[in-house]
Write a protein that holds these residues in place. Structure first.
Motif, PDB file in Angstrom:
ATOM      1  N   ILE A  81      43.417  38.595  32.581  1.00 15.30           N
ATOM      2  CA  ILE A  81      43.561  39.978  33.025  1.00 15.30           C
ATOM      3  C   ILE A  81      42.378  40.291  33.935  1.00 15.30           C
ATOM      4  O   ILE A  81      41.223  40.033  33.559  1.00 15.30           O
ATOM      5  CB  ILE A  81      43.545  40.953  31.821  1.00 15.30           C
ATOM      6  N   HIS A  82      42.645  40.848  35.094  1.00 12.72           N
ATOM      7  CA  HIS A  82      41.561  41.276  35.976  1.00 12.72           C
ATOM      8  C   HIS A  82      40.956  42.543  35.374  1.00 12.72           C
ATOM      9  O   HIS A  82      41.685  43.509  35.109  1.00 12.72           O
ATOM     10  CB  HIS A  82      42.069  41.531  37.389  1.00 12.72           C
ATOM     11  N   PRO A  83      39.646  42.569  35.156  1.00 10.03           N
ATOM     12  CA  PRO A  83      39.038  43.707  34.466  1.00 10.03           C
ATOM     13  C   PRO A  83      39.146  45.037  35.216  1.00 10.03           C
ATOM     14  O   PRO A  83      39.145  46.092  34.594  1.00 10.03           O
ATOM     15  CB  PRO A  83      37.573  43.296  34.284  1.00 10.03           C
ATOM     16  N   LYS A  84      39.251  45.002  36.520  1.00 12.48           N
ATOM     17  CA  LYS A  84      39.318  46.247  37.296  1.00 12.48           C
ATOM     18  C   LYS A  84      40.742  46.790  37.403  1.00 12.48           C
ATOM     19  O   LYS A  84      40.958  47.988  37.348  1.00 12.48           O
ATOM     20  CB  LYS A  84      38.742  46.047  38.707  1.00 12.48           C
ATOM     21  N   THR A  85      41.725  45.893  37.534  1.00 13.74           N
ATOM     22  CA  THR A  85      43.112  46.342  37.724  1.00 13.74           C
ATOM     23  C   THR A  85      43.913  46.376  36.435  1.00 13.74           C
ATOM     24  O   THR A  85      44.922  47.064  36.353  1.00 13.74           O
ATOM     25  CB  THR A  85      43.854  45.424  38.714  1.00 13.74           C
ATOM     26  N   GLY A  86      43.495  45.594  35.448  1.00 15.31           N
ATOM     27  CA  GLY A  86      44.245  45.502  34.200  1.00 15.31           C
ATOM     28  C   GLY A  86      45.510  44.675  34.326  1.00 15.31           C
ATOM     29  O   GLY A  86      46.323  44.627  33.405  1.00 15.31           O
ATOM     30  N   GLU A  87      45.665  43.983  35.449  1.00 14.13           N
ATOM     31  CA  GLU A  87      46.861  43.175  35.703  1.00 14.13           C
ATOM     32  C   GLU A  87      46.593  41.696  35.427  1.00 14.13           C
ATOM     33  O   GLU A  87      45.478  41.211  35.598  1.00 14.13           O
ATOM     34  CB  GLU A  87      47.303  43.335  37.167  1.00 14.13           C
ATOM     35  N   VAL A  88      47.661  40.984  35.040  1.00 14.75           N
ATOM     36  CA  VAL A  88      47.584  39.537  34.876  1.00 14.75           C
ATOM     37  C   VAL A  88      47.389  38.918  36.257  1.00 14.75           C
ATOM     38  O   VAL A  88      48.063  39.288  37.218  1.00 14.75           O
ATOM     39  CB  VAL A  88      48.865  38.984  34.214  1.00 14.75           C
TER      40      VAL A  88
END
Length: 126
Positions: free
Chosen positions: A36-43
């Motif tokens: 998960i990208h910590p800034k976007t919350g996306e996989v």
């Protein structure tokens, strides 16, 4: 025993009743990190190598927040959705760990959170 909760904005927030990591004495126990990208919350990514890279970046950031680093990891557990991806994960893993390599377990699992392909947890020292 002094227990310290480790939290950083440079790794995904915990999505349940757990901490990103816990420090006890000189040991740090991380929760499993997923891609998960910590800034976007996306996989991040659809390929195992892309996901492994993000997982290891997240793990690195959690360890650094605890005053440790990848060079102080003593044990990892790798969970992968398909054991046939083992060599691809190793390629990425080798970029983050140098000799002496941490002890490691690797298991194939039927499903991971958010249907990702890989998750890694670690034990490190400060």
């Amino acid at each position: 025993m002094n227990i310290e909760v480790i939290k950083t904005d440079n790794a995904p927030e915990a999505i349940g009743p757990y901490s990103q990591a816990i420090a006890v004495g000189s040991f740090i126990y991380t929760s499993g990190q997923i891609p998960i990208h910590p800034k976007t919350g996306e996989v991040v990514g659809n390929e195992i190598q892309q996901q492994a890279e993000q997982v290891l970046e997240n793990l690195k950031n959690v360890l650094e927040a605890a005053g440790s680093g990848m060079d102080k990891v003593v044990k990892t557990t790798v969970f992968i959705k398909d054991m046939n991806s083992f060599s691809k994960v190793n390629e990425v893993y080798a970029k983050y760990f140098k000799e002496p390599y941490p002890a490691r377990s690797c298991v194939e699992v039927s499903k991971l959170p958010k249907d990702v392909l890989v998750e890694i947890e670690a034990v490190a020292v400060r």
